[in-house]
Motif scaffolding. Sequence first.
Motif, PDB file in Angstrom:
ATOM      1  N   ALA A 110      47.926  -3.890  59.550  1.00 31.34           N
ATOM      2  CA  ALA A 110      49.032  -2.937  59.447  1.00 31.34           C
ATOM      3  C   ALA A 110      49.155  -2.106  60.708  1.00 31.34           C
ATOM      4  O   ALA A 110      50.259  -1.851  61.220  1.00 31.34           O
ATOM      5  CB  ALA A 110      48.835  -2.050  58.227  1.00 31.34           C
ATOM      6  N   GLN A 141      40.332  -5.117  56.913  1.00 29.93           N
ATOM      7  CA  GLN A 141      41.148  -6.139  57.585  1.00 29.93           C
ATOM      8  C   GLN A 141      42.641  -5.885  57.387  1.00 29.93           C
ATOM      9  O   GLN A 141      43.444  -5.995  58.326  1.00 29.93           O
ATOM     10  CB  GLN A 141      40.774  -7.526  57.058  1.00 29.93           C
ATOM     11  CG  GLN A 141      39.366  -7.962  57.438  1.00 29.93           C
ATOM     12  CD  GLN A 141      39.000  -9.306  56.836  1.00 29.93           C
ATOM     13  OE1 GLN A 141      39.712  -9.812  55.965  1.00 29.93           O
ATOM     14  NE2 GLN A 141      37.872  -9.862  57.263  1.00 29.93           N
ATOM     15  N   ILE A 142      43.009  -5.520  56.162  1.00 25.49           N
ATOM     16  CA  ILE A 142      44.423  -5.244  55.889  1.00 25.49           C
ATOM     17  C   ILE A 142      44.895  -4.037  56.691  1.00 25.49           C
ATOM     18  O   ILE A 142      45.999  -3.993  57.239  1.00 25.49           O
ATOM     19  CB  ILE A 142      44.640  -5.029  54.388  1.00 25.49           C
ATOM     20  CG1 ILE A 142      44.353  -6.331  53.624  1.00 25.49           C
ATOM     21  CG2 ILE A 142      46.062  -4.553  54.105  1.00 25.49           C
ATOM     22  CD1 ILE A 142      44.420  -6.188  52.125  1.00 25.49           C
ATOM     23  N   ARG A 198      37.629  -6.243  52.981  1.00 21.83           N
ATOM     24  CA  ARG A 198      38.992  -6.772  52.908  1.00 21.83           C
ATOM     25  C   ARG A 198      40.005  -5.669  53.188  1.00 21.83           C
ATOM     26  O   ARG A 198      41.017  -5.884  53.859  1.00 21.83           O
ATOM     27  CB  ARG A 198      39.229  -7.370  51.522  1.00 21.83           C
ATOM     28  CG  ARG A 198      40.583  -8.075  51.393  1.00 21.83           C
ATOM     29  CD  ARG A 198      40.698  -8.733  50.029  1.00 21.83           C
ATOM     30  NE  ARG A 198      41.952  -9.437  49.899  1.00 21.83           N
ATOM     31  CZ  ARG A 198      42.203 -10.653  50.360  1.00 21.83           C
ATOM     32  NH1 ARG A 198      41.224 -11.298  50.996  1.00 21.83           N
ATOM     33  NH2 ARG A 198      43.371 -11.225  50.190  1.00 21.83           N
TER      34      ARG A 198
END
Length: 253
Positions: free
Chosen positions: A13, A8-9, A5
Amino acid sequence: MIGRRGTQIGLVAVMAVAGIGFVVGIDDGVPRADIRYAERAPGTAEGGAGVRPATSYLDLRNQRPGANAGFRTSLEDLAAAAEPPDVPEGDLARRRALAQREERRAFNGAPPVIPHEADPVGSDACLSCHESSVRLADESAGGLPHPYYTNCQQCHVAESPLLEPVVLAASSFEGLAAPDGGDRAWEGAPPTIPHSTWMRGNCLSCHGPNGQVGIRTSHPERVNCLQCHAPSAELDQVDIGPQRFLSSAAGTN
Protein backbone atom coordinates in the motif's frame (compact mmCIF):
# COMPACT_ATOMS: atom_id res chain seq x y z
CA MET A 1 1.80 -15.40 10.62
CA ILE A 2 -0.91 -12.79 10.61
CA GLY A 3 1.55 -10.07 11.60
CA ARG A 4 3.92 -10.93 8.75
CA ARG A 5 1.12 -10.90 6.17
CA GLY A 6 -0.14 -7.57 7.46
CA THR A 7 3.34 -6.12 7.11
CA GLN A 8 3.51 -7.19 3.45
CA ILE A 9 0.12 -5.66 2.68
CA GLY A 10 1.15 -2.44 4.36
CA LEU A 11 4.37 -2.22 2.31
CA VAL A 12 2.44 -2.75 -0.94
CA ALA A 13 0.00 0.00 0.00
CA VAL A 14 2.84 2.39 0.84
CA MET A 15 4.57 1.70 -2.50
CA ALA A 16 1.32 2.24 -4.41
CA VAL A 17 0.67 5.57 -2.68
CA ALA A 18 4.27 6.63 -3.33
CA GLY A 19 3.99 5.78 -7.04
CA ILE A 20 0.75 7.72 -7.42
CA GLY A 21 2.22 10.68 -5.65
CA PHE A 22 5.31 10.63 -7.87
CA VAL A 23 3.26 10.70 -11.07
CA VAL A 24 0.91 13.40 -9.82
CA GLY A 25 3.80 15.51 -8.61
CA ILE A 26 5.62 15.40 -11.96
CA ASP A 27 2.45 16.26 -13.86
CA ASP A 28 1.78 19.26 -11.64
CA GLY A 29 5.31 20.53 -12.13
CA VAL A 30 5.04 20.91 -15.96
CA PRO A 31 4.41 24.56 -16.94
CA ARG A 32 1.30 25.10 -19.04
CA ALA A 33 0.62 27.89 -21.52
CA ASP A 34 -2.34 30.02 -20.67
CA ILE A 35 -4.14 30.02 -24.04
CA ARG A 36 -7.60 31.45 -24.26
CA TYR A 37 -9.68 31.11 -27.41
CA ALA A 38 -12.16 33.74 -28.44
CA GLU A 39 -15.71 32.64 -28.81
CA ARG A 40 -16.82 32.42 -32.45
CA ALA A 41 -19.57 30.82 -34.40
CA PRO A 42 -18.74 27.42 -35.86
CA GLY A 43 -17.74 27.43 -39.53
CA THR A 44 -16.45 31.03 -39.56
CA ALA A 45 -13.07 32.68 -39.12
CA GLU A 46 -11.93 36.17 -38.29
CA GLY A 47 -13.40 38.70 -40.65
CA GLY A 48 -16.39 36.49 -41.40
CA ALA A 49 -14.61 34.43 -44.11
CA GLY A 50 -15.80 30.88 -44.55
CA VAL A 51 -13.63 28.02 -43.36
CA ARG A 52 -13.10 25.09 -45.72
CA PRO A 53 -14.29 21.90 -44.06
CA ALA A 54 -11.72 19.24 -43.34
CA THR A 55 -11.34 16.63 -46.09
CA SER A 56 -11.28 12.97 -45.24
CA TYR A 57 -8.24 10.92 -46.20
CA LEU A 58 -10.42 8.89 -48.56
CA ASP A 59 -11.35 12.00 -50.56
CA LEU A 60 -7.94 13.66 -50.24
CA ARG A 61 -6.23 11.30 -52.68
CA ASN A 62 -8.75 12.21 -55.39
CA GLN A 63 -8.12 15.95 -55.02
CA ARG A 64 -5.24 18.02 -56.38
CA PRO A 65 -4.91 21.04 -54.08
CA GLY A 66 -2.15 23.60 -54.23
CA ALA A 67 -0.42 25.66 -56.92
CA ASN A 68 0.09 22.64 -59.23
CA ALA A 69 -3.54 21.56 -59.19
CA GLY A 70 -3.82 21.99 -62.96
CA PHE A 71 -0.51 20.36 -63.84
CA ARG A 72 -0.76 17.23 -65.98
CA THR A 73 1.92 14.94 -67.40
CA SER A 74 -0.20 12.68 -69.59
CA LEU A 75 0.23 12.85 -73.36
CA GLU A 76 -3.50 12.28 -73.71
CA ASP A 77 -4.11 15.62 -71.98
CA LEU A 78 -1.53 17.41 -74.14
CA ALA A 79 -2.75 15.97 -77.43
CA ALA A 80 -4.71 18.46 -79.48
CA ALA A 81 -8.09 17.47 -80.80
CA ALA A 82 -8.02 16.21 -84.37
CA GLU A 83 -9.34 18.68 -86.91
CA PRO A 84 -12.46 17.61 -88.78
CA PRO A 85 -11.74 15.72 -92.00
CA ASP A 86 -13.66 18.25 -94.10
CA VAL A 87 -11.00 20.96 -93.66
CA PRO A 88 -10.41 22.58 -97.07
CA GLU A 89 -7.23 21.02 -98.36
CA GLY A 90 -6.24 22.95 -101.44
CA ASP A 91 -3.18 22.41 -103.56
CA LEU A 92 -1.00 24.54 -101.27
CA ALA A 93 -1.66 22.40 -98.19
CA ARG A 94 -0.97 19.21 -100.14
CA ARG A 95 2.32 20.51 -101.53
CA ARG A 96 3.37 21.72 -98.08
CA ALA A 97 2.77 18.25 -96.63
CA LEU A 98 4.66 16.57 -99.47
CA ALA A 99 7.57 19.01 -99.12
CA GLN A 100 7.89 18.24 -95.41
CA ARG A 101 7.79 14.54 -96.19
CA GLU A 102 10.51 14.90 -98.82
CA GLU A 103 12.91 16.95 -96.69
CA ARG A 104 13.04 14.23 -94.03
CA ARG A 105 14.07 11.47 -96.44
CA ALA A 106 17.34 10.88 -98.27
CA PHE A 107 15.31 9.76 -101.29
CA ASN A 108 11.76 8.75 -102.04
CA GLY A 109 11.01 5.50 -100.23
CA ALA A 110 13.79 5.91 -97.67
CA PRO A 111 12.90 5.79 -93.95
CA PRO A 112 12.45 9.31 -92.56
CA VAL A 113 14.97 10.77 -90.16
CA ILE A 114 14.00 11.54 -86.56
CA PRO A 115 13.52 15.34 -86.39
CA HIS A 116 14.12 15.53 -82.63
CA GLU A 117 16.31 14.07 -79.90
CA ALA A 118 15.73 10.37 -79.37
CA ASP A 119 16.69 7.75 -76.82
CA PRO A 120 19.11 5.37 -78.55
CA VAL A 121 18.20 2.48 -76.23
CA GLY A 122 15.05 0.54 -77.08
CA SER A 123 11.81 1.73 -78.62
CA ASP A 124 9.66 2.46 -75.56
CA ALA A 125 10.19 6.22 -75.84
CA CYS A 126 9.28 6.14 -79.54
CA LEU A 127 6.07 4.23 -78.92
CA SER A 128 4.85 6.77 -76.36
CA CYS A 129 3.96 9.04 -79.31
CA HIS A 130 4.19 6.89 -82.43
CA GLU A 131 2.31 3.78 -81.36
CA SER A 132 -0.81 5.52 -82.67
CA SER A 133 -1.13 8.82 -84.50
CA VAL A 134 -1.43 11.88 -82.25
CA ARG A 135 -1.24 15.64 -82.68
CA LEU A 136 0.73 17.76 -80.21
CA ALA A 137 -0.02 21.44 -80.76
CA ASP A 138 0.78 22.05 -84.45
CA GLU A 139 2.92 18.93 -84.89
CA SER A 140 1.72 15.54 -86.04
CA ALA A 141 3.30 12.34 -84.70
CA GLY A 142 2.41 9.63 -87.17
CA GLY A 143 1.70 6.13 -85.96
CA LEU A 144 3.60 3.05 -87.04
CA PRO A 145 2.83 2.32 -90.70
CA HIS A 146 4.66 -1.01 -90.44
CA PRO A 147 4.82 -3.91 -87.95
CA TYR A 148 6.50 -3.32 -84.60
CA TYR A 149 10.29 -3.67 -84.49
CA THR A 150 12.41 -3.47 -81.36
CA ASN A 151 15.09 -1.08 -82.67
CA CYS A 152 13.67 2.01 -84.37
CA GLN A 153 17.07 3.60 -85.00
CA GLN A 154 18.21 0.65 -87.04
CA CYS A 155 16.49 2.43 -89.94
CA HIS A 156 15.54 5.89 -88.62
CA VAL A 157 18.56 8.12 -87.99
CA ALA A 158 18.24 10.89 -85.40
CA GLU A 159 19.10 14.36 -86.63
CA SER A 160 21.54 16.39 -84.56
CA PRO A 161 21.17 20.20 -84.64
CA LEU A 162 24.75 20.52 -83.34
CA LEU A 163 26.43 18.67 -86.19
CA GLU A 164 26.77 19.84 -89.76
CA PRO A 165 26.06 17.23 -92.45
CA VAL A 166 29.26 15.65 -93.71
CA VAL A 167 29.68 14.03 -97.12
CA LEU A 168 31.69 10.86 -96.49
CA ALA A 169 32.05 9.93 -100.15
CA ALA A 170 30.97 11.32 -103.47
CA SER A 171 28.01 9.58 -105.07
CA SER A 172 26.10 9.94 -108.29
CA PHE A 173 23.03 8.20 -106.89
CA GLU A 174 19.76 9.98 -107.56
CA GLY A 175 16.59 8.69 -106.00
CA LEU A 176 13.20 8.67 -107.64
CA ALA A 177 11.22 11.86 -107.50
CA ALA A 178 8.52 12.00 -104.85
CA PRO A 179 5.04 11.30 -106.23
CA ASP A 180 2.69 14.21 -106.70
CA GLY A 181 -0.48 12.13 -106.65
CA GLY A 182 -2.07 8.92 -107.82
CA ASP A 183 -3.50 8.26 -111.26
CA ARG A 184 -7.25 8.06 -111.84
CA ALA A 185 -9.04 5.85 -114.33
CA TRP A 186 -11.45 8.70 -115.02
CA GLU A 187 -12.35 12.02 -113.47
CA GLY A 188 -13.88 11.40 -110.05
CA ALA A 189 -12.49 7.87 -109.75
CA PRO A 190 -10.49 7.01 -106.59
CA PRO A 191 -6.77 7.60 -107.19
CA THR A 192 -4.28 4.78 -107.18
CA ILE A 193 -1.71 4.61 -104.39
CA PRO A 194 1.27 6.67 -105.65
CA HIS A 195 3.82 4.79 -103.57
CA SER A 196 4.67 1.21 -102.67
CA THR A 197 2.70 -0.42 -99.88
CA TRP A 198 5.66 -2.33 -98.44
CA MET A 199 6.21 -1.23 -94.81
CA ARG A 200 3.20 1.07 -95.24
CA GLY A 201 0.31 -1.17 -94.31
CA ASN A 202 -1.28 1.34 -91.92
CA CYS A 203 -2.63 4.04 -94.22
CA LEU A 204 -4.05 6.10 -91.35
CA SER A 205 -0.58 6.74 -89.93
CA CYS A 206 -0.16 9.45 -92.59
CA HIS A 207 -3.65 9.89 -94.04
CA GLY A 208 -5.70 9.57 -90.84
CA PRO A 209 -7.48 12.32 -88.85
CA ASN A 210 -4.21 13.36 -87.17
CA GLY A 211 -2.19 13.49 -90.39
CA GLN A 212 -1.16 16.55 -92.37
CA VAL A 213 -4.13 18.46 -93.74
CA GLY A 214 -2.97 18.28 -97.33
CA ILE A 215 -2.87 14.46 -97.46
CA ARG A 216 -5.58 13.68 -94.94
CA THR A 217 -8.41 11.40 -96.03
CA SER A 218 -12.00 12.59 -95.94
CA HIS A 219 -13.31 9.13 -94.98
CA PRO A 220 -11.12 7.62 -92.23
CA GLU A 221 -14.00 5.45 -91.00
CA ARG A 222 -13.68 3.05 -93.94
CA VAL A 223 -11.71 -0.04 -93.00
CA ASN A 224 -10.21 -1.33 -96.26
CA CYS A 225 -8.41 1.38 -98.24
CA LEU A 226 -7.38 -1.07 -100.97
CA GLN A 227 -11.01 -1.79 -101.74
CA CYS A 228 -11.12 1.43 -103.77
CA HIS A 229 -7.51 2.63 -104.02
CA ALA A 230 -5.55 0.16 -106.11
CA PRO A 231 -1.81 -0.29 -105.48
CA SER A 232 0.57 0.75 -108.21
CA ALA A 233 1.58 -2.20 -110.38
CA GLU A 234 4.82 -0.44 -111.22
CA LEU A 235 5.83 0.20 -107.59
CA ASP A 236 4.52 -2.95 -105.88
CA GLN A 237 5.48 -5.54 -108.48
CA VAL A 238 8.96 -6.47 -109.67
CA ASP A 239 9.59 -6.83 -113.38
CA ILE A 240 11.80 -9.91 -113.41
CA GLY A 241 12.24 -9.85 -117.19
CA PRO A 242 12.05 -12.77 -119.63
CA GLN A 243 15.61 -14.00 -119.11
CA ARG A 244 15.26 -14.26 -115.33
CA PHE A 245 11.83 -15.88 -115.73
CA LEU A 246 13.26 -18.58 -118.00
CA SER A 247 16.16 -19.20 -115.58
CA SER A 248 13.74 -19.57 -112.66
CA ALA A 249 11.57 -21.99 -114.63
CA ALA A 250 14.64 -24.09 -115.48
CA GLY A 251 15.65 -24.23 -111.80
CA THR A 252 18.82 -22.16 -112.20
CA ASN A 253 19.81 -18.81 -110.75
